[in-house]
Scaffold this active site. Sequence first.
Site, PDB file in Angstrom:
ATOM      1  CG  ASP A   1      -3.089  -2.732  -4.707  1.00  0.00           C
ATOM      2  OD1 ASP A   1      -3.109  -1.491  -4.747  1.00  0.00           O
ATOM      3  OD2 ASP A   1      -4.049  -3.412  -4.283  1.00  0.00           O
TER       4      ASP A   1
ATOM      5  CD  GLU B   1      -0.929   3.858  -3.229  1.00  0.00           C
ATOM      6  OE1 GLU B   1      -1.431   3.547  -4.317  1.00  0.00           O
ATOM      7  OE2 GLU B   1      -0.833   3.071  -2.267  1.00  0.00           O
TER       8      GLU B   1
END
Length: 672
Positions: free
Chosen positions: A251, A254
Amino acid sequence: MLDINWSEVTFWNRDGHPSANNNLYGSHPFYLVMEDDGSAHGVFLMNSNAMDVALQPAPALTWRTIGGILDFYVFLGPEPKSVIRQYHDVIGYPFMPPYWGLGFHLCRFGYFTTNITRNVVKRMEEAKMPLDVQWNDLDYMDERRIFTYNKENFSDFPAMVDEFHKKGMRYVIIVDPALSSDGPPGTYKPYDTGLKRGVFILNETDQPLVGRVWPGPSVFPDFTNPETHRWWYDMVNSFHDEVPFDGMWIDMNEPSNFESGSLDGCPKNELENPPYIPGVRGGSLKSYTVCASGKQYLSRHYDVHCLYGLGHAIASNRALNKVRGKRPFVISRSTFPSHGHYAGHWTGDISSDWENLYYTIPAVMLFNMFGIPLVGADICGFAGNTTEELCVRWSQLGAFYPFMRNHNDFHSQSQEPYVFSQKAQAAIRKALLLRYSLLPYLYTLFHKAHTAAETVARPLFFEFPSDPNTWTVDHQMMWGEALLITPVLQQGKTEVKGYFPPVTWYSLYDGSAVRSKGQYVVLSTPLDTINVHVREGCILPLQLPNTTTTASRINPFKLIVALSESGAARGELFWDDGEGLLTFERGDYTHILFLATSNIIASTLIHVNSQIDGLTLGEVSVFGVANPPQKVFVNGVSISDFSFRLDTKVLSLPKLSLPIGMEFTITWSWGN
């Protein structure tokens, strides 16, 4: 379908709750066009820089990228499925997931101790709910530092995981990329060794760039550096020696950074403030991520930002491959083309509401087109409180996500299946058992994705491109070529209207036929039901379900044979040990072809291995049999244990015991 009336799409991977007209977790600069005659073409720009794509009603589009090269690929199809296959030839075919990865997964941000986590599993067992994989969010970590665990709340962490394994279950942990950087030297091995091995993104002074993530001040591994992959393997291996987890949930990749840029700010230069800034959320490239001028092994972060999650996925896939010696299971939030070759995806922090339930259908279909078939959304939603009805309907649709997980935030009310009324529990249990019965078919679809670049979940127009009515259908989807799923997506509804392309469709449940000319049909949908129809000409391999895939995989198979008007049908089964590495490539698998012609059903063994030994075919249902059979023969021997329903035209053979690994023939006749 995109709005071409002067709309714009922005690519620049970013953390954030999904919302309209914003760049989000992944970037996929690829589009597919349907042309008036039903043919299709596609275009892919292989470029990882920030960009805007402006869509115009001509129709036309304009690419505005702020770096990289203009490396365009044009795919001529001519059918939509051919376009996708050609695209996947470039970006790589999807990885083959382990069989257990297709079972039901359960997680929550807020399982604060091993006792709480154990109790979740216990209550699922008491409710007789299928559960294959238990997860933990950040709660297991020591001060939210990756590759550690809390020695108080999770003091018996390894023992808990061993207990799950003894139940035939698996266990997945979250492993974000960012590492705590503010502890005294020698107290946190991942940071200390990473610093020595030079694996972190650097700032302008060649020091590790420090941002702020869950553990506080944090540094970010540079996955463009080969040494980082070796270091990541060492960290995964070391932690796996302590806690024998089975898969990784990656997770915040980005990468996400709560302190936009860095704690020390970012330089004032053209990388941070280029002459043109695409329409990124927050208005700057550094918003909620690291400085664009951050130094990485291959380039500045400006050029490789959108590749960060892909690098994280590749490193995690390779590490698990080596550590466990079995098929890796990795689920990632951030994605880029080629991601599906290494990992799956979940659609992020969506809200618990009916609108988000609907949007998950186009999301699942899109990611299959992007080459990431192992995709799903947080069932019942992540943020906010679900309702009982919403969670039931979401669980029914979620049973047809290729990746099925219920997950939510600790600020929200609990939404595990067992917290609802008995009526709701029965409906959710029914949906879960339906999924488990369909797993042999789903697994075969993943094999086709892995070896032939087919999609698992797909839009209707992939199968019926010459029917323009299918082009805009986004409230239904198909599994492969055979199953049409029509869920309820609105509150309080017990009927749903679905489009049925112009062939005959049979209810999966009772074989009743919808003989469509290409029309919308209103279907009864009580709270315990999701409508699923089988396309004529298809044969589905099913299996008697149990509460884990470990238990289900030894149960008898069932065939559903959906005859075409001419009495023909075709299907297949791919079977292996469920988690071995490269089983297809090594020839360690079974592949069975099922064919029906007129009044004959026969199996042909394309390839056989020992994994199929001892498994039997226990039942066959034949949909669309024109007339009542008088006699039924199995391998030339007459049997009396069969039935035929005049109203639905279904022939049932309920008590077979045929070795599935041996060829068989079933015939029926109408005369004496």
